[in-house]
Design a protein around this motif. Structure first.
Motif, PDB file in Angstrom:
ATOM      1  N   ILE A 162       0.842  -1.195   0.000  1.00 29.89           N
ATOM      2  CA  ILE A 162       0.000   0.000   0.000  1.00 29.89           C
ATOM      3  C   ILE A 162       0.877   1.244   0.000  1.00 29.89           C
ATOM      4  O   ILE A 162       0.636   2.196  -0.754  1.00 29.89           O
ATOM      5  N   ALA A 163       1.922   1.239   0.829  1.00 29.07           N
ATOM      6  CA  ALA A 163       2.792   2.407   0.948  1.00 29.07           C
ATOM      7  C   ALA A 163       3.459   2.762  -0.373  1.00 29.07           C
ATOM      8  O   ALA A 163       3.582   3.948  -0.722  1.00 29.07           O
ATOM      9  N   TYR A 164       3.895   1.755  -1.127  1.00 22.45           N
ATOM     10  CA  TYR A 164       4.580   2.015  -2.396  1.00 22.45           C
ATOM     11  C   TYR A 164       3.692   1.770  -3.613  1.00 22.45           C
ATOM     12  O   TYR A 164       4.156   1.818  -4.745  1.00 22.45           O
ATOM     13  N   GLY A 165       2.422   1.531  -3.361  1.00 23.03           N
ATOM     14  CA  GLY A 165       1.445   1.535  -4.443  1.00 23.03           C
ATOM     15  C   GLY A 165       1.583   0.422  -5.455  1.00 23.03           C
ATOM     16  O   GLY A 165       1.191   0.592  -6.610  1.00 23.03           O
ATOM     17  N   THR A 166       2.109  -0.739  -5.062  1.00 24.96           N
ATOM     18  CA  THR A 166       2.154  -1.843  -6.007  1.00 24.96           C
ATOM     19  C   THR A 166       0.763  -2.431  -6.237  1.00 24.96           C
ATOM     20  O   THR A 166       0.501  -3.033  -7.281  1.00 24.96           O
TER      21      THR A 166
END
Length: 273
Positions: free
Chosen positions: A230-234
């Motif tokens: 979620i943090a790096y939007g994968t």
């Protein structure tokens, strides 16, 4: 005219509004990721973060190649990279997601906006998390969050028009880091790893989520393990929300699954809120 899509914490091709909007313009697209040396000297960065990002960038490049494009990875201050790219290509539009980071990334974004204004580049940003900038009334936040999460998940573009004469350069050499943090057994980055974790969470691991997250003995498996993705939007937050809701609301879903996924969805509100 050419559009640069600046990837930050959105390392995926599906549900990516800036990328899709760039493709729909019908002009060449340059996918760009910038490794910022100053950022990697900050105390809240480490080798653990870079390893996850490097995994994700490699898979992102592969996904872009399948669609006729390539990821351009450059090192330097973003404004300097954009300036040189502007001289080389004359790009006119810059697309990006808003980044929910720290004050350093916020000030960097302000510098990019200022550069775009002074160099005739149209900069457009899209929301992807819970933060609503310049919200006039905090009581309106939940409605804004719900509206964003309920919008249709965007399909990945089938083809991405490449900019002629602008080769990709996916060099994932480890930047000079503020400190090295050994992390054996770390989570692998990338879109496929994120989707696999989400699938396993929905299939079985979600049962008892509301209880398992409270103990270190059970949390390692009982948590979704999706936080870095979620943090790096994968995987997009919207896709996670909608898949968990569809799974929990399905007529065949057992009551304990419904309760567990309802608890999980409530936690999604806390992310970048």
């Amino acid at each position: 005219m050419t559009t640069v899509v600046w990837f930050k914490r959105d390392l995926r091709v599906a549900d990516h509004a800036p990328l899709l909007a760039a493709v729909e313009r019908g002009e060449p697209v340059i996918p760009l990721y910038v490794v910022e040396p100053e950022y990697w000297q900050r105390p809240d960065t480490s080798e653990r973060h870079w390893a996850f990002i490097a995994d994700s960038l490699s898979e992102l490049d592969t996904a872009l190649r399948k669609r006729g494009s390539r990821l351009r990875v450059q090192t330097g201050a973003v404004v300097d990279v954009l300036h040189l790219l502007k001289q080389a290509t004359g790009f006119t539009h810059l697309h990006a997601h808003e980044e929910t980071g720290n004050d350093w990334t916020f000030q960097r974004d302000r510098a990019v906006i200022e550069w775009c204004t002074g160099n005739g580049v149209q900069f457009q940003e899209w929301r992807q998390f819970g933060v609503v900038r310049r919200l006039a009334d905090r009581d309106l936040w939940d409605d804004a969050w719900q509206q964003l999460m309920r919008q249709p998940v965007l399909e990945a573009p089938a083809q991405i028009p490449a900019a002629p004469g602008v080769p990709g350069a996916c060099d994932l050499t480890t930047p000079t880091l503020a400190y090295t943090l050994a992390c054996p057994g770390r989570q692998k980055g990338g879109m496929s790893a994120g989707e696999k974790l989400l699938d396993s969470f929905l299939a079985r691991r979600c049962i008892g989520y509301q209880y398992n997250i409270s103990s270190p003995n059970t949390a390692v498996k009982g948590c979704s393990r999706l936080s870095p993705h979620i943090a790096y939007g994968t995987v997009s937050l919207r896709s996670i929300y909608q898949q968990t809701k569809a799974n929990g609301d399905h007529p065949s879903s057992l009551p304990r699954r419904q309760t567990s996924l309802r608890s999980f969805r409530s936690r999604l509100h806390w992310l970048y809120a």
